[in-house]
Design an enzyme around this catalytic site. Structure first.
Site, PDB file in Angstrom:
ATOM      1  N   HIS A  62       0.738  -1.259   0.019  1.00  0.00           N
ATOM      2  CA  HIS A  62      -0.078   0.040  -0.043  1.00  0.00           C
ATOM      3  C   HIS A  62       0.766   1.103   0.037  1.00  0.00           C
ATOM      4  CE1 HIS A  62       0.837  -0.195   4.189  1.00  0.00           C
ATOM      5  NE2 HIS A  62       0.202   0.664   4.400  1.00  0.00           N
ATOM      6  N   HIS A  64       1.238   3.825   1.859  1.00  0.00           N
ATOM      7  CA  HIS A  64       1.402   4.551   3.169  1.00  0.00           C
ATOM      8  C   HIS A  64       3.235   4.618   3.058  1.00  0.00           C
ATOM      9  CE1 HIS A  64      -2.394   4.172   5.953  1.00  0.00           C
ATOM     10  NE2 HIS A  64      -2.247   5.274   4.915  1.00  0.00           N
ATOM     11  N   ASP A  66       5.590   4.277   4.970  1.00  0.00           N
ATOM     12  CA  ASP A  66       6.676   3.563   5.610  1.00  0.00           C
ATOM     13  C   ASP A  66       6.677   2.036   4.898  1.00  0.00           C
ATOM     14  OD1 ASP A  66       4.088   3.284   6.585  1.00  0.00           O
ATOM     15  OD2 ASP A  66       4.721   2.041   8.287  1.00  0.00           O
ATOM     16  N   HIS A 142      -7.524  -1.988   5.820  1.00  0.00           N
ATOM     17  CA  HIS A 142      -6.635  -0.717   6.525  1.00  0.00           C
ATOM     18  C   HIS A 142      -7.188   0.678   5.873  1.00  0.00           C
ATOM     19  CE1 HIS A 142      -2.952   0.597   7.926  1.00  0.00           C
ATOM     20  NE2 HIS A 142      -2.385   1.072   6.846  1.00  0.00           N
ATOM     21  N   ASP A 210      -0.438  -3.743   6.203  1.00  0.00           N
ATOM     22  CA  ASP A 210      -0.915  -3.525   7.430  1.00  0.00           C
ATOM     23  C   ASP A 210      -2.491  -3.915   7.257  1.00  0.00           C
ATOM     24  OD1 ASP A 210       1.451  -2.126   7.459  1.00  0.00           O
ATOM     25  OD2 ASP A 210       0.643  -0.227   8.017  1.00  0.00           O
ATOM     26  N   HIS A 268       6.221  -4.986  12.253  1.00  0.00           N
ATOM     27  CA  HIS A 268       5.483  -3.714  12.142  1.00  0.00           C
ATOM     28  C   HIS A 268       5.321  -3.010  13.573  1.00  0.00           C
ATOM     29  CE1 HIS A 268       2.660  -0.807  10.788  1.00  0.00           C
ATOM     30  NE2 HIS A 268       3.398  -0.597   9.570  1.00  0.00           N
TER      31      HIS A 268
END
Ligand SMILES: [Zn+2]
Length: 308
Positions: A62, A64, A66, A142, A210, A268
């Site tokens: 995804h 994001h 990080d 998420h 995530d 994570h």
């Protein structure tokens, strides 16, 4: 026959406490794949003594930061190193735009073909398949569209019994490994069972990061050898996990237990945890075969001794 995962980064959101953002390197029979590519991935690869030129495919869960902010740097370094071999990047639909705009404004014309594939946010959808490997999507829960990946080895051929190998002419070996009986020139038929042993089991690795607690994944994860599942918080912060659409270590372990996986690898971790001990303890209480991912450590998928 190697199948292993190196966790290059195990942190969540902010790099802290010696943890880097998420990135994993998969080595499947000496083919290299990268799963997510947080900031600092290049440096982590260097520390793990991995030649980035060998990476065939990159899978991004995804958008994001990080999980992907290291990607442009990595692509750019591959270019500077003179890569000519094509590179495949699989990720959410928006990833193409992110990559293309950066190449355009920097007037970078890559020397190697870059193929960007949109991953459907649909569990079971085929992401990549070839004669050694099948990668399918896991629709995670998420804040933005996030897709996990299930890597499955293709079935292995049967193994020729050492003491019978001399009996099998070279031209017939492939067929015998595929399970056929052997027809000798004099007309004798040797049953396959006398020539071969069962192949080692095909291994599987699931990557879930995530995600909020997603029990609908359980049937898809049934019996995987190694499950990586994010465990950002402990149960004490279950409310925070729900709010941010992440999981607790206990929830990760519940998924592992219900799916009957071989091993659970947690990662994570929120930067608030100085030590990961409490996260592991929480998981172990539910699913004993749980362990924490560690920076730069390598974990085998399945039993290496069965695949020697
Ligand atoms: Zn995220």
């Amino acid at each position: 026959m190697r199948f292993e995962v190196t966790t290059l980064g195990t942190g969540a959101a902010l790099p802290a406490r010696g943890r880097f953002p998420t990135a994993q390197l998969l080595n499947m029979q000496e083919r290299l794949f990268l799963v997510d590519c947080g900031e600092g991935t290049q440096e982590r690869l260097r520390m793990a003594q991995v030649n980035m030129g060998r990476i065939e495919r990159i899978f991004i869960s995804h958008l994001h930061g990080d999980h992907y902010l290291g990607l442009m740097g990595l692509i750019s370094s591959m270019h500077l190193q003179g890569r000519l071999k094509e590179l495949h990047v699989h990720g959410p639909a928006g990833l193409r735009e992110v990559i293309e705009v950066q190449l355009r404004v920097s007037q970078t014309y890559l020397r190697f073909p870059l193929h960007i594939h949109a991953v459907p946010h649909l569990s079971g959808a085929l992401v990549h398949g070839d004669d050694q490997l099948r990668v399918t999507a896991l629709a995670l829960r998420h804040r933005i569209e996030c897709t996990g990946f299930l890597f499955r080895e293709a079935g292995h051929p049967r193994r020729l019994l050492k003491e019978r190998v001399a009996l099998i002419p070279h031209y017939a070996r492939k067929a015998v490994k595929a399970g056929e009986d052997l027809l000798l020139p004099d007309g004798t038929v040797v049953p396959n069972a006398e020539l071969t042993a069962a192949p080692p089991p095909a291994r599987s690795y699931a990557y879930c990061s995530d995600t909020a607690f997603a029990p609908e994944l359980v049937p898809l994860l049934q019996g995987v050898d190694l499950l990586y599942h994010e465990a950002t918080f402990t149960q004490a912060l279950a409310g925070r996990a729900k709010e941010t659409m992440h999981s607790t270590a206990g929830q990760a372990a519940t998924i592992a237990k219900q799916a009957g996986v071989g091993q659970l690898l947690l990662g994570h971790f929120s930067s608030r945890y100085k030590e990961v001990g409490p996260l592991v303890a929480e998981a172990v209480a539910i699913f004993p075969n749980s362990m924490a991912a560690q920076e730069g450590c390598t974990f085998p998928v399945g039993s290496p001794e069965l695949h020697a």
